[in-house]
Scaffold this active site. Structure first.
Site, short mmCIF file in Angstrom:
data_model
loop_
_atom_site.label_atom_id
_atom_site.label_comp_id
_atom_site.label_asym_id
_atom_site.label_seq_id
_atom_site.Cartn_x
_atom_site.Cartn_y
_atom_site.Cartn_z
N SER A 17 0.79 -1.22 0.00
CA SER A 17 0.00 0.00 0.00
C SER A 17 0.83 1.28 0.00
O SER A 17 1.59 1.51 -0.92
CB SER A 17 -0.96 -0.03 1.18
N HIS A 18 0.72 2.06 1.05
CA HIS A 18 1.37 3.38 1.10
C HIS A 18 2.83 3.27 1.55
O HIS A 18 3.52 4.28 1.62
CB HIS A 18 0.61 4.28 2.07
N ASP A 36 -2.75 6.33 -3.26
CA ASP A 36 -1.57 5.67 -2.68
C ASP A 36 -1.04 4.55 -3.58
O ASP A 36 -1.48 4.40 -4.72
CB ASP A 36 -1.88 5.13 -1.27
N ASP A 56 -1.40 1.34 -3.87
CA ASP A 56 -2.31 0.36 -4.45
C ASP A 56 -3.66 0.95 -4.85
O ASP A 56 -4.58 0.22 -5.22
CB ASP A 56 -2.50 -0.85 -3.53
N ASP A 83 -6.11 2.55 -3.20
CA ASP A 83 -7.34 2.55 -2.40
C ASP A 83 -7.50 3.79 -1.52
O ASP A 83 -8.56 4.03 -0.98
CB ASP A 83 -7.48 1.26 -1.57
N ARG A 84 -6.44 4.61 -1.39
CA ARG A 84 -6.56 5.81 -0.57
C ARG A 84 -6.78 7.05 -1.44
O ARG A 84 -6.47 7.03 -2.63
CB ARG A 84 -5.28 6.04 0.24
N LYS A 142 -11.73 0.15 0.03
CA LYS A 142 -11.76 1.58 -0.14
C LYS A 142 -11.27 1.89 -1.54
O LYS A 142 -10.58 1.08 -2.16
CB LYS A 142 -10.95 2.29 0.94
C1 VG1 Z 1 -3.42 1.76 8.39
C2 VG1 Z 1 -4.59 2.69 8.59
C3 VG1 Z 1 -5.89 1.93 8.43
C4 VG1 Z 1 -5.92 1.26 7.05
C5 VG1 Z 1 -4.69 0.39 6.87
C6 VG1 Z 1 -4.58 -0.20 5.49
O1 VG1 Z 1 -3.45 0.75 9.36
O2 VG1 Z 1 -4.55 3.31 9.86
O3 VG1 Z 1 -6.98 2.80 8.60
O4 VG1 Z 1 -7.07 0.47 6.90
O5 VG1 Z 1 -3.51 1.16 7.10
O6 VG1 Z 1 -4.60 0.82 4.51
P1 VG1 Z 1 -2.54 0.79 10.71
O7 VG1 Z 1 -2.81 -0.51 11.41
O8 VG1 Z 1 -1.14 0.97 10.27
O9 VG1 Z 1 -3.05 1.98 11.47
V1 VG1 Z 1 -3.74 0.57 3.08
O10 VG1 Z 1 -4.06 1.83 2.08
O11 VG1 Z 1 -2.30 0.24 3.70
O12 VG1 Z 1 -4.36 -0.90 2.39
CO CO Z 2 -3.61 1.33 0.18
#
Ligand code: VG1
Ligand code: CO
Length: 543
Positions: free
Chosen positions: A113-114, A277, A279, A281-282, A376
């Site tokens: 992801s990010h 981001d 992938d 989804d953000r 998302k």
């Molecule tokens: C983070 C965010 C959470 C989100 C998750 C995956 O998790 O706070 O809200 O669902 O990333 O997003 P954490 O446990 O690090 O707080 V993504 O865009 O990484 O799929």
């Molecule tokens: Co993501």
């Protein structure tokens, strides 16, 4: 082609976090590491024989190698068909779309992801189920259990296949369809939104900029904004996915998407800016000289949902993750619809969406989405905002300011302290937890504490209980202070502190959130004994 049985031994650290298994690339490159986890997923899905699997990733370093391994393993494990995005690419929302459109049994998404990408950065893998959403805890627990007793994995003996051209062919007894990763997703967007109205918006004086941050949404954004909606070429920047995201963090916030933020706060700024981001989804939403917090974004979109064709009959309900501000709750109450509070992570919205209890859901971490898929969806959020702008004829700042006047402003900020020693992270959480019983009734910084607890969620649909989802202080004036440890990092611990305060007086709705929330910020630092335990005077990232 023969199916090889390869002997292996368990790795002790293959427990999925908030969103799949994330580790350094070097960890995934160890012999058998990826294979063990993939076989553990397959072992947790005993009814996979002959079924369809969707496969793709955000294009980060190691994506292509992993795709080839997983294709051979899928063939060795009896899957009937794999639908793979051309080049091994798929955004997370596109995988969710394709799983649902094809009636697939599930999907594997390769992404961290990010998190940054590259040989020394992060890789990740997650499994989504037949509804298109992230595996629920029951399944991720089963995968983890399988990973701790694994003795071997099955993989087809064969060479790499061509994933760079759309085609359908066989790998052993399994069919592979290489498809355009963008087409089905773009078609879904055109069914949800009024593309003619958005085309008219793009033809006017309106100017937008979309920064794909060298990640997966580039091809999707070029197709939808520039090709289909007619925005001028150059509207989408950094639109070619790179294996290291150009060396940056593909994380759409004011810190990591700074060039976009600078442009939107400059003198001759465009009307609208957005980013997504790694992938896809953000989303981050900016107006001219204006930043929309993700919590506000969910609330504003909910208040204007009927402007979008797919939601013209209204919303069934709204859900938000616990740390997300209560702005959406206020809108739900005004609309007379239900609202829900779930733990962090999109997987907790799945049951509510499947049961038809909610239409919109969101997280403070730049995640917004609806019942159109089970993830998302960054570009969906951008198209939703464009629809509201087209419908109201107002600039972003005015839309949000009017929203605050009507519903109150939920001042909000999250402070992240990244890369703390893991044991210090645990110590902070334990010591706050130990204070919880004596906090209710106390007054801190002039605010009385009503409730202090460790958030647990009982899923209203299947009754499953998820405990220890964050420590909460709820104040009598509606303010909240929340502590959580991240479940997506790959190094040490990340402490997240979330601060929220409701301001109903329109004359006091235009202050700097860091200033308005400074008393809560101080309470959070004191309660966690941050400086004493970590030596940190300032957060790593403020959103
Ligand atoms: C983070 C965010 C959470 C989100 C998750 C995956 O998790 O706070 O809200 O669902 O990333 O997003 P954490 O446990 O690090 O707080 V993504 O865009 O990484 O799929
Ligand atoms: Co993501």
């Amino acid at each position: 082609m023969a199916v090889l049985q390869i002997a292996t031994r368990p790795f002790a650290d293959q427990r999925p976090g908030t969103s799949g298994l994330r580790k350094k690339v070097k960890v995934f490159q160890q012999p058998h590491y990826l294979e063990n986890f993939v076989q553990s997923i397959f072992n947790a899905i005993p009814d996979r024989a002959g079924k369809t699997l969707v496969l793709g990733g955000d294009g980060r370093f190691y994506n292509r190698e992993a795709i080839q391994i997983i294709l051979r393993m899928a063939a060795g494990n009896g899957w009937g068909k794999v639908v793979v995005g051309r080049g091994g690419l798929f955004s997370t929302p596109a995988v969710s779309t394709v799983i649902r459109a094809r009636g697939a049994h599930g999907g594997i998404i390769l992404s961290a992801s990010h998190n940054a990408g590259g040989p020394d950065q992060d890789f990740g893998i997650k499994y989504n189920t037949a509804n298109g959403g992230p595996a629920p805890e029951k399944l991720t627990d089963a995968i983890w259990t399988a990973s701790r007793s694994i003795q071997g994995y099955q993989i087809l003996d064969g060479a790499d296949v061509d994933i760079d051209h759309a085609a359908t062919f066989w790998l052993g007894d399994m069919q592979i369809e290489v498809c355009d990763p963008v087409a089905e997703y773009a078609e879904l967007m055109a069914r949800i939104f009024d593309f003619d109205a958005l085309k008219r918006l793009m033809q006017g004086p309106f100017r937008m900029r979309f920064d794909a941050l060298h990640a997966i949404t580039g091809p999707y954004a070029h197709e939808i904004f520039e090709k289909q909606l007619g925005a001028p070429a150059g509207t989408v920047v950094n639109g070619t996915p790179l294996t290291d995201f150009g060396g940056g963090h593909p994380d759409p916030n004011l810190v990591y998407a700074k060039p976009l933020a600078d442009e939107l706060f400059a003198e001759n700024a465009p009307d609208f800016g957005a980013a997504s981001d790694g992938d896809g989804d953000r989303n981050m939403i900016l107006g001219r000289h204006f930043f929309v917090t993700p919590s506000d974004s969910l609330a504003v979109l909910a208040a204007h949902a009927t402007a979008i064709p797919a939601y013209r009959h209204g919303l069934k309900g709204i859900a938000r993750s616990m740390p997300t501000s209560q702005a959406a709750d206020v809108v739900a109450e005004a609309l007379g619809i239900a609202h829900y509070e779930t733990p962090t992570g999109w997987k907790f919205f799945g049951n509510l969406l499947d049961a038809g209890k909610i239409t919109f859901c969101g997280e403070e971490s730049f995640g917004t989405g609806s019942d159109h898929i089970r993830e998302k969806d960054g570009l969906w959020a951008v198209l939703a905002w464009l629809s509201v702008i087209a419908h109201t004829g107002q600039p972003v700042a005015e839309i949000v300011t009017r929203h605050w006047q009507r519903f109150g402003r939920h001042y909000y900020t999250r402070h992240d302290y990244e890369n703390l020693p893991a044991e210090i992270g645990e110590q902070i959480m334990h010591s706050i937890a130990a204070q919880l019983p004596v906090l209710p009734g106390q007054t801190l910084a002039g605010r009385e504490i009503l409730i202090a607890d460790d958030f647990a969620y009982a899923d209203p649909i299947d009754g499953s209980v998820s405990a220890h989802q964050g420590l909460r202080l709820l104040f009598a004036d509606g303010a909240r202070l929340i502590f959580r440890l991240s479940g997506t990092g790959t190094e040490g611990a990340t402490l997240r502190i979330y601060h929220e305060h409701l301001e109903k007086d329109p004359l006091r709705q235009h202050q700097d959130p860091q200033r308005t929330l400074r008393d809560l910020i101080q309470v959070g630092r004191n309660l966690s004994r941050l400086e004493t335990l970590t030596g940190r005077k300032t957060p790593t990232v403020i959103t």
